[in-house]
Scaffold this active site. Structure first.
Site, PDB file in Angstrom:
ATOM      1  N   HIS A 135       6.200   1.593  -0.690  1.00  0.00           N
ATOM      2  CA  HIS A 135       6.389   0.313  -1.433  1.00  0.00           C
ATOM      3  C   HIS A 135       8.024   0.232  -2.057  1.00  0.00           C
ATOM      4  O   HIS A 135       8.638  -0.864  -2.062  1.00  0.00           O
ATOM      5  CB  HIS A 135       5.784   0.417  -2.890  1.00  0.00           C
ATOM      6  N   ASP A 194       6.569  -5.543  -7.515  1.00  0.00           N
ATOM      7  CA  ASP A 194       5.385  -5.203  -6.276  1.00  0.00           C
ATOM      8  C   ASP A 194       4.085  -5.695  -6.855  1.00  0.00           C
ATOM      9  O   ASP A 194       3.617  -5.799  -7.980  1.00  0.00           O
ATOM     10  CB  ASP A 194       5.213  -3.719  -6.513  1.00  0.00           C
ATOM     11  N   THR A 202       3.650  -5.803  -0.098  1.00  0.00           N
ATOM     12  CA  THR A 202       4.332  -4.864   0.911  1.00  0.00           C
ATOM     13  C   THR A 202       3.325  -4.566   2.063  1.00  0.00           C
ATOM     14  O   THR A 202       3.365  -3.800   2.957  1.00  0.00           O
ATOM     15  CB  THR A 202       4.487  -3.454   0.356  1.00  0.00           C
ATOM     16  N   THR A 221       3.642  -0.461  10.933  1.00  0.00           N
ATOM     17  CA  THR A 221       3.110  -1.260  11.944  1.00  0.00           C
ATOM     18  C   THR A 221       4.545  -2.233  12.094  1.00  0.00           C
ATOM     19  O   THR A 221       4.678  -2.594  13.272  1.00  0.00           O
ATOM     20  CB  THR A 221       2.102  -2.036  11.267  1.00  0.00           C
TER      21      THR A 221
END
Ligand code: UDP
Length: 455
Positions: A25, A120, A142, A359
């Site tokens: 994060h 966040d 995120t 990813t």
């Protein structure tokens, strides 16, 4: 991919950002902060002392520590997500502390007003605080759009009984989300809508919908259909920006990155090395660890494996491995400069836990993946990457040495791997093009800046 942003213009506006204190994060939030700084905003970062960012790497930012400043407060002694996060997330005093801090910040520098608060998505209590101060709040999500859509459907999936299905249903398709198998849903790690984690996700979704907009670490061409659905379900603007394309996350690494791996990679052939890392939180037991090690050696491919201290439950580091490991072809390190490794021409594939940063970093560097998700959103992203985008192979049955070496050879050696690599190369190109003038990511960033200037 630079690290120290240049800034040429000034908007005379301040932005306050508040990352959730875990590596996956912190990285995107600080990448976003650097990007906004380069676009002329002044940056203030609120942070906890737990997993505090490396302040010295950001002399151009103002840092303020909040929430866990009292060393006597016993609530702050635990460090896992389950033990740590609820103390801040579910407690009213977190909101009170934040409100006081924001009041002070808003009263400062009247000639440089605060445009907005960016937090966040997990810090859902910050929405009510921002509302009470009339301060627009943008959310940084995120994770992927795809997993967020599934998370917003947890009540539906719970109603339909998915979370209590027994093992005989694991391979069945989820009819509401045909891409998924039942086992992907169960791997999220919740048993019902009432679990603390499910409640956290539900609050996160609710307060994200109530925000002034969502910033995603992604790009349109990767999640086109999902973007349409998000725009339908979340009544706020979405901005998709692939941060790894703009900046490295090395500056915000909480652990020291072993830079010697780059020299080691320099000595390997092009696209010959399998890079292996399962992120900053995942853990395995000793049996799984040995299966991974044997699978790697049996594949006969060169590999670079990040074994974070604490990765193996009950072990300090590598003590359970046989003496002859890793052999001539392998290299094991505690923590790597991941983006630089993925960008290296010797890297041929990435065996990942399918954390969203990993990813996206892999996609942005055009590296094919082997996906071994652990929990949370990872199984959803693994399925998306392997079966929808088809740039990875999903290791579906945990860690078994034969299956592991088979998957490595499928991706690194076989014809199937060539096709996967070609698809991911095309996807990387699309990400590159999206950054160019009038490309989707370029436009997204520009409209985000215009939006923040309009508050
Ligand atoms: N990372 C790194 N060095 C490593 C392994 C990971 O710098 O050896 C970084 C990686 O580049 C990514 C982050 O740690 O930005 C991990 O985030 P992700 O969302 O992939 O997984 P999490 O750690 O949250 O499970």
């Amino acid at each position: 991919m630079g690290s120290k942003p240049e800034t040429s213009i000034s908007h005379n506006l301040r932005i306050i950002l508040f990352p959730f204190p875990f590596q996956g994060h912190i990285n995107p939030m600080l990448q976003l902060a650097n990007l906004l700084y380069s676009k002329g905003f002044s940056i203030t970062i609120l942070h906890t002392n737990f997993n505090a960012p490396k302040i010295s790497n950001y002399p151009h930012f103002t840092f303020i520590s909040i929430l866990d400043n009292d060393p006597e407060d016993k609530r702050f002694s635990k460090s896992s997500l389950i033990d740590f996060a609820p103390n801040f997330i579910f407690k009213q005093d977190g909101a009170d502390v934040l409100r006081k801090e924001l009041e002070l910040l808003l009263a400062l520098e009247k000639d440089k007003p605060v445009s907005c608060l960016i937090t966040d998505a997990f810090w859902h209590f910050t929405q009510s605080v921002a509302d009470s101060l009339n301060l627009p709040r943008l959310v940084l999500r995120t994770s992927s759009l795809y997993s967020t859509i599934i998370f917003s459907s947890i009540p539906l999936l719970d109603d339909r009984g998915y979370f209590t299905l027994d093992d005989s249903h694991l391979e069945e398709q989820v009819s509401e989300f045909p891409l998924l198998k039942v086992k992907d849903i169960l791997k999220i790690g919740i048993k019902s809508n009432k679990d603390p984690y499910a409640e956290l996700l539900s609050d996160m979704i609710k307060q994200t919908k109530a925000s002034s907009g969502i910033i995603w670490n992604s790009f349109n061409e990767l999640e086109e259909t999902e973007l349409e659905r998000i725009q339908h379900e979340f009544p706020v603007q979405s901005f998709l920006i692939p941060f790894p394309k703009y900046l490295t996350s090395s500056l915000s690494s909480l652990l020291d990155q072993d830079q010697t791996v780059i020299h080691w990679l320099d000595q390997q052939s092009t696209e010959s090395v399998l890079y292996v890392s399962f992120g900053s939180i995942s853990q395995v037991n000793e049996k799984e660890f040995l299966e991974i090690a044997h699978g790697l050696v049996n594949s006969k491919q060169p590999f670079l494996w990040v074994v974070r201290p604490g990765f193996v439950k009950g072990s300090t580091w590598l003590e359970s491995l046989p003496d002859e490991f890793p052999g001539e072809k392998g290299r094991v390190v505690k923590w790597a400069p991941q983006q630089e490794v993925l960008a290296h021409e010797a890297t041929g594939a990435f065996w990942t836990h399918s954390g969203w940063n990993s990813t996206l970093e892999s996609v942005c560097e055009g590296v094919a993946m082997i996906c071994s998700p652990f929990r949370g959103d990872q199984s959803l992203d693994a399925r998306y990457i392997s079966d929808a985008v088809r740039v990875g192979v999903y290791l579906e049955n945990g860690f078994q040495r034969e299956e592991i070496s088979g998957a490595i050879n499928r991706v690194m050696v076989d014809e199937e791997g060539k096709e996967i690599r070609e698809r991911v190369r095309v996807l990387k190109q699309k990400a590159d093009v999206s950054l160019m003038k009038s490309g989707s990511s370029y436009e997204s960033l520009e409209s985000l800046i215009d939006y923040m200037c309009s508050f």
